[in-house]
Design a protein around this motif. Structure first.
Motif, short mmCIF file in Angstrom:
data_model
loop_
_atom_site.label_atom_id
_atom_site.label_comp_id
_atom_site.label_asym_id
_atom_site.label_seq_id
_atom_site.Cartn_x
_atom_site.Cartn_y
_atom_site.Cartn_z
N TYR A 163 7.40 26.38 46.87
CA TYR A 163 7.90 25.15 46.25
C TYR A 163 9.43 25.12 46.27
O TYR A 163 10.03 24.08 46.53
N ALA A 164 10.04 26.28 46.02
CA ALA A 164 11.51 26.36 46.03
C ALA A 164 12.07 26.07 47.41
O ALA A 164 13.05 25.33 47.55
N VAL A 165 11.45 26.63 48.45
CA VAL A 165 11.93 26.39 49.81
C VAL A 165 11.85 24.89 50.13
O VAL A 165 12.77 24.33 50.73
N TYR A 166 10.76 24.26 49.71
CA TYR A 166 10.64 22.82 49.96
C TYR A 166 11.69 22.03 49.18
O TYR A 166 12.34 21.12 49.72
N MET A 167 11.85 22.34 47.91
CA MET A 167 12.79 21.60 47.07
C MET A 167 14.22 21.76 47.57
O MET A 167 15.03 20.83 47.49
N PHE A 168 14.54 22.94 48.08
CA PHE A 168 15.90 23.18 48.57
C PHE A 168 16.16 22.53 49.92
O PHE A 168 17.23 21.97 50.16
N PHE A 169 15.18 22.61 50.82
CA PHE A 169 15.45 22.27 52.22
C PHE A 169 14.51 21.23 52.83
O PHE A 169 14.73 20.80 53.95
N GLY A 170 13.45 20.84 52.13
CA GLY A 170 12.46 19.96 52.72
C GLY A 170 12.90 18.51 52.76
O GLY A 170 13.78 18.08 52.00
N VAL A 197 18.99 25.06 43.75
CA VAL A 197 19.68 25.64 44.89
C VAL A 197 21.12 25.94 44.52
O VAL A 197 21.74 25.23 43.72
N SER A 198 21.66 27.01 45.08
CA SER A 198 23.04 27.40 44.79
C SER A 198 24.02 26.34 45.27
O SER A 198 23.83 25.71 46.31
N ASP A 199 25.08 26.13 44.50
CA ASP A 199 26.11 25.17 44.87
C ASP A 199 26.86 25.60 46.13
O ASP A 199 27.56 24.79 46.74
N LEU A 200 26.72 26.86 46.50
CA LEU A 200 27.42 27.37 47.68
C LEU A 200 26.70 27.02 48.98
O LEU A 200 27.25 27.23 50.07
N ILE A 201 25.49 26.49 48.90
CA ILE A 201 24.73 26.11 50.09
C ILE A 201 25.13 24.69 50.50
O ILE A 201 25.00 23.75 49.72
N PHE A 234 16.37 35.02 40.90
CA PHE A 234 16.72 35.41 42.26
C PHE A 234 16.91 34.19 43.14
O PHE A 234 17.84 34.11 43.94
N LEU A 235 16.01 33.22 43.03
CA LEU A 235 16.07 32.04 43.88
C LEU A 235 17.30 31.20 43.58
O LEU A 235 17.92 30.64 44.49
N ASN A 236 17.67 31.07 42.31
CA ASN A 236 18.83 30.26 41.95
C ASN A 236 20.13 30.87 42.44
O ASN A 236 21.12 30.16 42.64
N MET A 237 20.15 32.18 42.64
CA MET A 237 21.36 32.86 43.11
C MET A 237 21.31 33.17 44.60
O MET A 237 22.30 33.64 45.16
N GLU A 238 20.18 32.88 45.24
CA GLU A 238 20.01 33.23 46.64
C GLU A 238 20.90 32.36 47.54
O GLU A 238 20.91 31.14 47.43
N LEU A 239 21.62 33.02 48.46
CA LEU A 239 22.47 32.31 49.42
C LEU A 239 21.80 32.21 50.78
O LEU A 239 22.39 31.69 51.73
#
Length: 459
Positions: free
Chosen positions: A159-166, A206-210, A2-7
């Motif tokens: 952890y995902a939120v941090y890795m994507f946006f932190g 993180v999705s490539d679309l972000i 879910f996280l890998n596909m989340e936009l």
């Protein structure tokens, strides 16, 4: 998955949404009635030999609708936008000014009007947590093992939120948060060599679309906001479940639960600063402003009545940032505390620019110091239009720096000893050079610079 596909798009739910509206949590609402029936029958959960305790008793009940899908209507269009099509005698300039004024208005999140900020992934995580809690209720002997899985699911989301946006400087800005993230990484994230008989979850991608590199969307502020505030919402749900979890966990395991509530959940909220600093640190052209400050000659001999040109550039940058925040708020209403945090971090960056710019001055007269003060005062007046936080972050440090230029030779040494930790060596030496130059005492300048070097080494 879910996280890998989340936009990281906002999932529209009603303001009245609660987890009890999910089928996975209905057992909590009817728990008292279930206990009463069990006590009357005396047979326990397995009274029906053909029924598994893992089958939801409410699956046949249609889940209450909590989504808030609204169709656009003419009534939703701003009255001023309607008037743009019908007004006569209005110039393009007037219309442009009117639109600029509207785009600067930020839509703030209102809990009575807007639903909680969450995503499709957040909703799926909540459903899994509900299933875990039902399992905990049905199988008491493994309740603690289930709690471990619940905490790991939450930690993985965090952890995902941090890795994507932190931001990457969390080690210096928040060591406790950095330590928790490192613990999560070392305990559940798949390493180069899998842990034998351990948890090995692939690192989230993180999705490539972000897009987090576009200045026009404030470096993905919308996605950052939705991700971070969905994490905060998820943490708030654990607060609601505290009493239930206390009653499910064996007494000798409550220390783990208390640690989760006292450390992990509060630190998940502190992740906000690590995420939004990624916006604040790039939202304005800080280096360009600093270069403009470097061109200012501070050794003037007359008092100035107007601030320097770089101040107006700075104010234009602030207005542009406000307009971009306003655009983001049309997609997702911004919580007031988030808005204040973004501006707090940005203003702190601007105050740092002031320090760097003033600290680069090699020569400065009394009139030049008054000009510095005028520049900063004009900046503070404008800052009050954007935030209501008092004191303004960084204000006291900059003002204290400017005042140091006015110190007598005798008082300067004491000031350096009391304030050296708030400034860089370059900034402190700038004050020394400009102040002692008035007295033309090279020996005194060398002695004070030596004191600064010694103080910084000890720290």
């Amino acid at each position: 998955m879910f996280l890998n596909m989340e936009l990281w798009e906002l999932l529209p739910v009603k303001p009245t949404f609660t987890t009890l509206q999910l089928n996975e949590f209905r057992f909590m609402a009817s728990k008292k009635n279930d206990k009463k029936k069990l006590s009357e029958s005396g047979d326990g959960y397995f009274s029906d030999k053909t029924t598994s305790p893992f089958i939801f008793a409410h699956e046949s009940v249609m889940e209450e609708s909590f989504f808030d899908f609204q169709e656009d209507s003419d009534s939703d269009i701003d009255e001023e936008l309607k008037q743009d099509f019908v007004e006569d005698g209005v110039t393009d300039t007037d219309k442009g000014n009117k639109r600029k004024k509207m785009t600067s208005k930020v839509t703030f999140h209102n809990s009575s009007r807007d639903g909680p900020i969450l995503t499709n992934t957040t909703l799926n995580v909540l459903r899994y947590l509900g299933k875990y809690m039902l399992m905990m209720d049905s199988l008491k002997p493994i309740a603690f093992d289930v709690l471990l899985s619940m905490s790991q699911l939450f930690e993985y989301y965090m952890y995902a939120v941090y890795m994507f946006f932190g931001s990457t400087n969390v080690e210096s800005s928040n060591p406790r948060l950095a330590q928790l993230l490192l613990k999560i990484q070392s305990s559940i994230i798949l390493a180069d060599e899998p842990r034998p008989n351990g948890i090995n979850i692939p690192a989230p991608q993180v999705s490539d679309l972000i897009n987090l590199h576009d200045s026009q969307n404030l470096f993905g502020l919308k996605e950052r906001l939705i991700a971070t505030e969905s994490l905060v919402f998820l943490a708030s749900q654990f607060d609601l479940w505290k009493e239930y979890l206390d009653n499910q966990i064996p007494a000798d395991k409550l220390n783990f639960l208390n640690q989760f509530y006292n450390q992990t959940l509060p630190l998940s909220r502190e992740l906000r600063e690590a995420v939004y600093s990624g916006v604040a640190s790039k939202a304005m052209s800080y280096n360009a402003i600093l270069q403009l400050m470097g061109n200012v000659k501070w050794e003037i001999r007359e008092l100035m009545s107007e601030p320097n040109s770089y101040v107006y550039v700075m104010l234009q940058e602030m207005e542009a940032m406000q307009q971009k925040i306003s655009v983001v708020s049309t997609f997702v209403p911004i919580p007031v505390e988030v808005y204040q945090m973004i501006w707090t971090l940005s203003i702190r960056e601007l105050c740092h620019v002031f320090l760097e710019g003033f600290g680069s001055a090699r020569k400065c007269t009394h009139e030049g110091r008054a000009w510095m003060q005028l520049d900063f005062q004009q900046f503070i007046v404008q800052v009050n239009k954007f935030i209501t936080i008092k004191p303004i972050p960084g204000k006291e440090v900059v003002e204290n720096f400017i005042k140091a230029y006015y110190l007598t030779e005798a008082d300067l040494e004491q000031w350096l000893r009391e304030n050296y930790m708030s400034y860089s060596s370059k900034q402190l030496n700038s004050i020394i050079n400009c102040t002692t130059a008035q007295f033309s005492k090279m020996m005194q300048r060398s002695r004070l610079s030596g004191i600064v070097d010694e103080l910084i080494k000890k720290s």
